[in-house]
Design a protein around this motif. Structure first.
Motif, short mmCIF file in Angstrom:
data_model
loop_
_atom_site.label_atom_id
_atom_site.label_comp_id
_atom_site.label_asym_id
_atom_site.label_seq_id
_atom_site.Cartn_x
_atom_site.Cartn_y
_atom_site.Cartn_z
N ALA A 80 -20.10 -10.64 8.88
CA ALA A 80 -19.89 -9.19 9.02
C ALA A 80 -19.91 -8.74 10.48
N PRO A 81 -20.89 -9.17 11.30
CA PRO A 81 -20.85 -8.77 12.72
C PRO A 81 -19.61 -9.28 13.44
N PRO A 117 -5.33 -13.48 12.65
CA PRO A 117 -6.00 -13.30 11.35
C PRO A 117 -6.79 -12.01 11.30
N ALA A 118 -7.11 -11.58 10.08
CA ALA A 118 -7.87 -10.35 9.89
C ALA A 118 -9.36 -10.54 10.13
N GLY A 119 -9.79 -11.78 10.22
CA GLY A 119 -11.21 -12.07 10.39
C GLY A 119 -11.70 -12.94 9.26
N PHE A 120 -13.00 -13.17 9.22
CA PHE A 120 -13.58 -13.98 8.15
C PHE A 120 -13.62 -13.17 6.85
N THR A 121 -13.32 -13.86 5.75
CA THR A 121 -13.46 -13.23 4.44
C THR A 121 -14.90 -13.40 3.98
N ILE A 193 -9.70 -5.78 4.03
CA ILE A 193 -9.80 -5.22 5.38
C ILE A 193 -10.42 -3.83 5.34
N THR A 194 -10.13 -3.07 4.28
CA THR A 194 -10.70 -1.73 4.18
C THR A 194 -12.22 -1.79 4.07
N ARG A 195 -12.77 -2.89 3.54
CA ARG A 195 -14.22 -3.02 3.45
C ARG A 195 -14.83 -3.08 4.85
N ALA A 280 -24.28 -3.30 8.39
CA ALA A 280 -22.95 -3.20 7.77
C ALA A 280 -22.80 -4.17 6.61
N ALA A 281 -23.47 -5.33 6.70
CA ALA A 281 -23.35 -6.32 5.63
C ALA A 281 -23.86 -5.76 4.31
#
Length: 342
Positions: A80-81, A117-121, A193-195, A280-281
């Motif tokens: 999350a970070p 990439p959008a980041g880690f899932t 991604i919205t999350r 945020a997590a």
């Protein structure tokens, strides 16, 4: 039951892109087949929309929100970070893709942005994607969306209603899976991604509220909150070293506040951002029910289904592109401007 394809083409804007035709003895027109397919798709997505309220109650209201977000325990505390730090880069890449059409001479830039990439899932994102796929799109059935329990059943029913009036050969719609599953995968990726964006917006709102009530300051984000805390720390440390004692030092530095050093400001900002990222997590436990209550989850899921229905019916590329991440970036930019970093 599966249908085998006859021989001519439907219009390009229909779901079936394999040849479809009718022999003289069949008397099944292309218009009838097209209307049947559109009717099946429309009925399917109408039923999906009807499941949205129960889906939100089950997974985003209490106590379901706790079960949905407890997946954050573990590696999500690290993912999350990283996602929050990476989000501005991905948002910039999305903006580049929008501003550089494929026909321009900037194809290389478009291709580069497309590979970012959008980041880690996170596990929470994976869990919610699975819930949408199974509970919302597949009516509680595990497995492919194209199994007989879901979209395929609607399409078969609509086609059978047309063909049962004629002598027919089966129509093969096996390539539905080839067309639809990538669209669904991309739509769910955008929903994930919205999350991250929602968590970032939540952090900005939390910082604003904390700054207003705890420090009587306007702190529209982690940077602004870090600056305020760094100033308070610098004042406390300076007062402790004041020549006439800490009490008089506090009075003096309340009138003439010292400037925090760059190292102090940077250290406090890192600590604040790390704390916000950890928060945020798990923020969904608090804010998923809030978003459900004000209708954000409902509107977001309706938008996902609307875009998915259009893409399936018209055989277009995935068009679901939520604006949450851009709202989050606007808030971040405002935070930096307010803090004097821009």
């Amino acid at each position: 039951m599966r249908f085998n394809a006859p021989d001519t083409h439907l219009p390009a804007d229909t779901l079936i892109t394999t040849p479809l035709a009718t022999s003289p003895e069949q008397n099944v027109s292309e218009v009838e087949i097209e209307q049947a397919i559109r009717s099946g798709i429309e009925n399917y997505f109408d039923d999906c929309r009807a499941r949205i309220p129960a889906f939100i109650d089950r997974h985003f209201h209490y106590p379901g929100a706790i079960g949905t977000n407890r997946m954050a325990l573990g590696w999500d505390m690290l993912r999350a970070p990283i996602n929050l730090l990476w989000a501005p880069v991905y948002a910039l890449a999305c903006l580049v893709k929008v501003l550089t059409p494929k026909r321009t001479g900037l194809m290389w830039l478009h291709g580069l942005a497309n590979r970012i990439p959008a980041g880690f899932t996170t596990r929470v994102q994976q869990h919610i994607s699975h819930l949408i796929l199974v509970d919302l799109l597949n009516n509680g059935q595990e497995g492919s969306l194209l199994e007989s329990s879901s979209l395929e059943a609607y399409l078969i029913e609509a086609l059978e209603a047309v063909y049962e009036r004629h002598t027919y050969k089966p129509v093969d719609h096996q390539q539905f899976s080839t067309l639809i599953e990538p669209l669904i995968a991309d739509a769910l990726s955008q929903y994930r991604i919205t999350r991250t964006a929602s968590a970032d917006i939540t952090n900005s709102i939390s910082c604003t509220v904390l700054g207003a009530f705890a420090f009587q300051k306007f702190t529209p984000g982690g940077i602004g909150l870090g600056v305020v805390l760094a100033s308070m720390l610098a004042k406390t440390l300076a007062a402790q070293d004041f020549i006439f004692g800490e009490t008089i030092g506090s009075w003096y530095y309340s009138l003439f506040p010292p400037e925090p050093s760059l190292a102090t400001t940077a250290s406090v900002m890192v600590a604040v951002m790390a704390s916000l990222a950890a928060f945020a997590a798990f923020s969904g436990i608090i804010f998923d029910p809030v978003q459900a209550a004000v209708g954000l989850h409902r509107r977001r899921l309706h938008k996902l289904l609307d875009h998915l229905q259009r893409d399936v019916a018209l055989s277009t590329q995935s068009s679901f592109r939520p604006k949450d991440q851009f709202v989050a970036r606007i808030l971040d930019t405002f935070d930096m401007i307010k803090s004097g970093l821009l």
